[in-house]
Design an enzyme around this catalytic site. Structure first.
Site, PDB file in Angstrom:
ATOM      1  N   PHE A 128       0.849  -1.185   0.000  1.00 48.07           N
ATOM      2  CA  PHE A 128       0.000   0.000   0.000  1.00 48.07           C
ATOM      3  C   PHE A 128       0.892   1.245   0.000  1.00 48.07           C
ATOM      4  O   PHE A 128       1.848   1.334   0.775  1.00 48.07           O
ATOM      5  CB  PHE A 128      -0.960   0.019   1.192  1.00 48.07           C
ATOM      6  CG  PHE A 128      -1.966   1.133   1.053  1.00 48.07           C
ATOM      7  CD1 PHE A 128      -3.044   1.002   0.191  1.00 48.07           C
ATOM      8  CD2 PHE A 128      -1.787   2.336   1.707  1.00 48.07           C
ATOM      9  CE1 PHE A 128      -3.941   2.041   0.004  1.00 48.07           C
ATOM     10  CE2 PHE A 128      -2.684   3.387   1.528  1.00 48.07           C
ATOM     11  CZ  PHE A 128      -3.764   3.241   0.678  1.00 48.07           C
ATOM     12  N   ASP A 197       1.334  -4.100   8.829  1.00 45.77           N
ATOM     13  CA  ASP A 197       0.193  -3.226   8.589  1.00 45.77           C
ATOM     14  C   ASP A 197      -1.052  -4.106   8.498  1.00 45.77           C
ATOM     15  O   ASP A 197      -1.170  -4.942   7.600  1.00 45.77           O
ATOM     16  CB  ASP A 197       0.401  -2.431   7.290  1.00 45.77           C
ATOM     17  CG  ASP A 197      -0.733  -1.451   7.027  1.00 45.77           C
ATOM     18  OD1 ASP A 197      -1.837  -1.628   7.569  1.00 45.77           O
ATOM     19  OD2 ASP A 197      -0.508  -0.500   6.249  1.00 45.77           O
ATOM     20  N   TYR A 222     -11.119   2.622   9.810  1.00 46.26           N
ATOM     21  CA  TYR A 222     -12.327   2.942   9.040  1.00 46.26           C
ATOM     22  C   TYR A 222     -12.749   1.860   8.043  1.00 46.26           C
ATOM     23  O   TYR A 222     -13.676   2.068   7.273  1.00 46.26           O
ATOM     24  CB  TYR A 222     -12.202   4.294   8.335  1.00 46.26           C
ATOM     25  CG  TYR A 222     -11.002   4.506   7.428  1.00 46.26           C
ATOM     26  CD1 TYR A 222     -10.990   3.990   6.143  1.00 46.26           C
ATOM     27  CD2 TYR A 222      -9.918   5.258   7.848  1.00 46.26           C
ATOM     28  CE1 TYR A 222      -9.906   4.210   5.301  1.00 46.26           C
ATOM     29  CE2 TYR A 222      -8.829   5.481   7.026  1.00 46.26           C
ATOM     30  CZ  TYR A 222      -8.831   4.958   5.749  1.00 46.26           C
ATOM     31  OH  TYR A 222      -7.761   5.181   4.921  1.00 46.26           O
ATOM     32  N   LYS A 223     -12.056   0.735   8.049  1.00 47.70           N
ATOM     33  CA  LYS A 223     -12.453  -0.357   7.147  1.00 47.70           C
ATOM     34  C   LYS A 223     -13.325  -1.340   7.928  1.00 47.70           C
ATOM     35  O   LYS A 223     -14.479  -1.038   8.241  1.00 47.70           O
ATOM     36  CB  LYS A 223     -11.198  -1.005   6.574  1.00 47.70           C
ATOM     37  CG  LYS A 223     -10.359  -0.030   5.723  1.00 47.70           C
ATOM     38  CD  LYS A 223      -9.098  -0.703   5.204  1.00 47.70           C
ATOM     39  CE  LYS A 223      -8.199   0.290   4.479  1.00 47.70           C
ATOM     40  NZ  LYS A 223      -8.812   0.854   3.255  1.00 47.70           N
ATOM     41  N   ARG A 369     -12.473  -4.679  -7.287  1.00 50.55           N
ATOM     42  CA  ARG A 369     -12.360  -5.258  -5.950  1.00 50.55           C
ATOM     43  C   ARG A 369     -13.724  -5.290  -5.269  1.00 50.55           C
ATOM     44  O   ARG A 369     -14.435  -4.289  -5.255  1.00 50.55           O
ATOM     45  CB  ARG A 369     -11.370  -4.380  -5.165  1.00 50.55           C
ATOM     46  CG  ARG A 369     -10.950  -4.908  -3.840  1.00 50.55           C
ATOM     47  CD  ARG A 369      -9.847  -4.040  -3.251  1.00 50.55           C
ATOM     48  NE  ARG A 369     -10.318  -2.718  -2.854  1.00 50.55           N
ATOM     49  CZ  ARG A 369      -9.716  -1.924  -1.964  1.00 50.55           C
ATOM     50  NH1 ARG A 369      -8.582  -2.324  -1.393  1.00 50.55           N
ATOM     51  NH2 ARG A 369     -10.195  -0.752  -1.654  1.00 50.55           N
TER      52      ARG A 369
END
Lengths: 410, 410
Positions: A128, A197, A222-223, A369
């Site tokens: 990422f 991560d 926030y996921k 995705r």
């Protein structure tokens, strides 16, 4: 297909939890891996925090206490402790604070300070971006040297110059899962530390931070933790490193006695020294609700349903004769809570699906995705989404002009 | 005294604004310099952001657009632009992001990178702790050298080793205001850059960042900007430094093209490169409401009323025969929006006042601090607070056991 989906939903032990989220009408939401849905309880909690704790309590809410003190000052450790249980960590090893990026900086720097004489931070290309960029920031300061090696060459790249191995546990594009215990061991054998991560793992699949021997971790609120857009992130430091931990963002909230207002910095004991500025109270309160809901449902049940959902989605596509190149591992045990496909027109297909109310996302350049956040996605959602996808491809409606124009945020 | 107060309130051009804030019954709130009160509009806005933008809009809210996009991605620059107008800065020179502490780190590091060969960051002892601690963080990295000199010796300490002068414009304890233009000039004459902490200035008194020639600034969102507990902070960089600006917290939101997901960092043009992680949407939305309300009232009117209020409070104390040692400048033009007094029992007196519903605060070791946030504090509040203070001192009720026990947050 629809009958089978409804049958699966009726048998789903998590079916009651869908109603705990506020989901818009006419939307099939397969993007909880980018922004988790709103728990209904969050709306109430936020109103209480804003009107009650802030409006009525004012400055008094910083303190705990019988007189209605809301203990804002305790939020980063309290929410951190609850996240810890979701990622296999002891409760006093995690804080909720700042962003994933800022926490990466703290922990990369901390690792470099623990390995004097070594400057290399090893990661993989295609990690990422912010993980790679935060190494670059320390590189520009002259403190780090970034080295990237593809997954199958990481072991070779772990030489005596490597201070830290920094990897994302579940890949954001493909959903592929790294073997945390094995890579941690390999890094330790080479004298390096490891920072994981967990942005696409926390709240989605079981993680064993303490058990794997990991040194550090960060992750996103926030996921799958449903903490709200731009929610505070979290940071983990294994207990054995607490005493020696030094990180450069030495703000007043990480001080041993912030309200003594001393001129000189003295770190708080333990993981508290990871704190920097004043805690973002509104955002932490929202995150707390999301984390509590995930904990209530339970990670093992979430992971099991997520795998079942994504396998069911693939079965539906097969049944509909849709042949898309799978970018995720075919084995559901080898992936997180998402399915990714490669297609040269991934962006336009994604937009055409959104126009039909099926929200997945696109990742540059060619990834389509779909996230199967199992707390609120049903098997019927999966079946309907598969049918929409089949129709979008069949009709070629993705070729319309309007679906090709790139938005600011993809 | 009360009659005079009511007379002043009737003549106050800002009197209507008090009703725009949600203030608890039975409280006289003189701590807006620590946590600003809740604008009523914020409660509504937050409900809209949570239920509408997050709950209904979900991931779509990141984008601007006709289809109800909430433009979350634009929040840091948009809110920053509105703060810019309150501090005398061009609109594209400010972002709202992270905490004051984190922004200090970015800009101290940026200044050091602009002055190769110089490592000293000069400040004053007794500056707000986090300012000093963030220098210490860079010192521990080997990148900075902290030097502290009392205010009257700062000019002498500005030698050829100084890369940056870092000062807080309005002192958090005493409210004393630095002459921004003069000190900026002195620093520039010595070849140094200047970073102003505006935490106790922004929203309280006029600030002329561009006009003074300042290089950098940071400030707090949760005091006079009424952004809510732990609100995002802001950071300013003078236009002339934008092209050369390098800061080490190079997160993906500061990238020129974050959604290209490149492995390599390339800074966004202008002040956008100060961004790091994903913007804290809920908190930024709350801050936006607070900032807009301050802008609506207007800084000049706020500053004028604040001075009138604090002078009136002093007159009331005089009238009541209260002789306390003033720690703030006696000239209201030389101080921010607060009055501070020195007393060995400041903590207990503060607690006794809070028990009476008069909320000021205490700053270690001996400061009793009253903030006169003019948007919602009335002259009657000031008169009543003065009377309570006189009674607390007269009766000696501050000597009670319960008022001596230190809270976690003071």
């Amino acid at each position: 297909m629809m009958d089978a989906a409804r049958e699966r939903d009726r048998a789903d032990p998590l079916r009651e939890y869908r109603d705990r989220f506020a989901l818009p009408d006419g939307v099939i939401y397969l993007d909880g891996n980018s922004l988790g849905a709103l728990p209904k309880a969050t709306a109430e909690r936020m109103a209480g925090v804003v009107r009650g704790e802030w409006g009525e309590g004012l400055i008094r809410s910083w303190n705990p206490g019988e007189n209605g003190g809301a203990d804002w000052i305790g939020l980063p450790r309290r929410v951190g402790g609850r996240i810890a249980r979701l990622v296999g960590a002891a409760p006093d090893t995690v804080v909720a604070a700042d962003s994933t990026s800022v926490n990466l900086f703290k922990l990369i720097a901390a690792a470099l300070a623990m390995r004097p004489g070594r400057k290399v931070v090893l990661s993989e290309p295609g990690n990422f971006p912010t993980d790679l960029y935060m190494i670059a920031g320390l590189e520009a300061q002259g403190l780090a040297e970034r080295r990237l090696a593809p997954r199958d060459r990481l072991a070779d790249a772990l030489d005596g110059d490597v201070a830290l191995l920094l990897l994302t546990h579940v890949h954001y594009k493909t959903g592929e899962v790294f073997d945390m215990a094995a890579l941690t061991r390999a890094a330790h054998d080479a004298g390096a530390l490891v920072l994981w991560d967990l942005s696409h793992s926390a709240g989605a699949i079981p993680v064993g931070l303490d058990a794997s021997g990991a040194d550090f971790a960060v992750g996103c609120g926030y996921k799958y933790l449903n903490g709200g857009p731009g929610a505070p992130a979290f940071a983990y430091v294994a207990q054995r490193h607490h005493a020696a931990l030094e990180q450069p963002l030495t703000g007043w909230m990480g001080h041993a006695a912030p309200f003594a207002f001393s001129d000189d910095y003295a770190p708080a004991p333990g993981v508290g020294r990871l704190l920097c500025g004043t805690p973002p109270v509104l955002a932490l309160a929202a995150l707390e609700v999301g984390v509590d809901l995930v904990a209530e449902i339970g990670i093992d049940r979430l992971a099991a349903k997520s795998r079942a959902l994504s396998e069911f989605f693939r079965d539906c596509l097969d049944g509909l004769g849709v042949a898309l190149e799978l970018a995720s591992p075919a084995d559901p045990m080898q992936r997180g809570s998402q399915l990714s496909f490669r297609h040269r027109q991934a962006y336009a297909i994604c937009q055409a699906l959104i126009a039909r109310g099926v929200i997945g996302d696109f990742r540059d350049p060619d990834i389509l995705r779909f996230g199967f956040a199992p707390a609120y996605v049903s098997f019927e959602d999966a079946a309907r989404a598969a049918r929409h996808l089949a129709e979008v491809l069949e009709t070629g409606e993705w070729q319309r002009e309007e679906f090709r124009e790139r938005a600011a945020v993809t």
